[in-house]
Motif scaffolding. Structure first.
Motif, mmCIF file in Angstrom:
data_model
loop_
_atom_site.group_PDB
_atom_site.id
_atom_site.type_symbol
_atom_site.label_atom_id
_atom_site.label_comp_id
_atom_site.label_asym_id
_atom_site.label_seq_id
_atom_site.Cartn_x
_atom_site.Cartn_y
_atom_site.Cartn_z
ATOM 1 N N ALA A 206 -51.317 21.608 54.050
ATOM 2 C CA ALA A 206 -51.243 20.555 55.066
ATOM 3 C C ALA A 206 -50.634 21.145 56.337
ATOM 4 O O ALA A 206 -49.761 22.009 56.276
ATOM 5 N N PRO A 207 -51.102 20.690 57.494
ATOM 6 C CA PRO A 207 -50.541 21.237 58.729
ATOM 7 C C PRO A 207 -49.062 20.885 58.865
ATOM 8 O O PRO A 207 -48.637 19.809 58.487
ATOM 9 N N THR A 208 -48.327 21.827 59.402
ATOM 10 C CA THR A 208 -46.900 21.585 59.601
ATOM 11 C C THR A 208 -46.690 20.909 60.943
ATOM 12 O O THR A 208 -47.563 20.912 61.796
ATOM 13 N N ALA A 209 -45.544 20.336 61.119
ATOM 14 C CA ALA A 209 -45.235 19.647 62.372
ATOM 15 C C ALA A 209 -45.195 20.662 63.508
ATOM 16 O O ALA A 209 -44.698 21.776 63.355
ATOM 17 N N LYS A 210 -45.736 20.265 64.651
ATOM 18 C CA LYS A 210 -45.735 21.144 65.816
ATOM 19 C C LYS A 210 -44.317 21.239 66.370
ATOM 20 O O LYS A 210 -43.581 20.259 66.363
#
Length: 102
Positions: A41-45
């Motif tokens: 899952a993409p991590t927080a920017k």
């Protein structure tokens, strides 16, 4: 005897159909699991700091003797946002801004 023989294939056919349907569903579930996306899952920017500004007013005569004041303020990091309005005939109000240090 004919009545009993006619009923047996239908009963076995129903069980076979249920078994075949279960096999198809299990095979489909295995295919879906095998082709599932395994990317993380993409991590927080990272959050980028929003610049903060300070503002001030300056009065000058366009082409006049105190334009040097605006030049001095420019060297200090101030930018003219806009000439706002005529102050009194020959002078103008200027809105200036500069970025606050972090």
């Amino acid at each position: 005897m004919n009545a009993t023989v006619d009923r047996l294939p239908r009963r076995y056919l129903g069980r076979a159909a249920i078994g075949a349907a279960a096999t198809v569903l299990l095979a489909a579930a295995g295919t879906v699991a095998a082709t599932a996306d395994t990317t993380p899952a993409p991590t927080a920017k990272p959050q980028v700091a929003t610049p903060h500004w300070e503002y001030r007013w300056a009065t000058a005569q366009p082409g006049g003797k105190n334009v040097g004041d605006l030049e001095k303020l420019g060297k200090e990091g101030w930018e003219v946002v806009a000439p706002v309005n005529p102050y009194s005939g020959d002078r103008w109000n200027f809105l200036l801004k500069r970025q606050l240090p972090e």
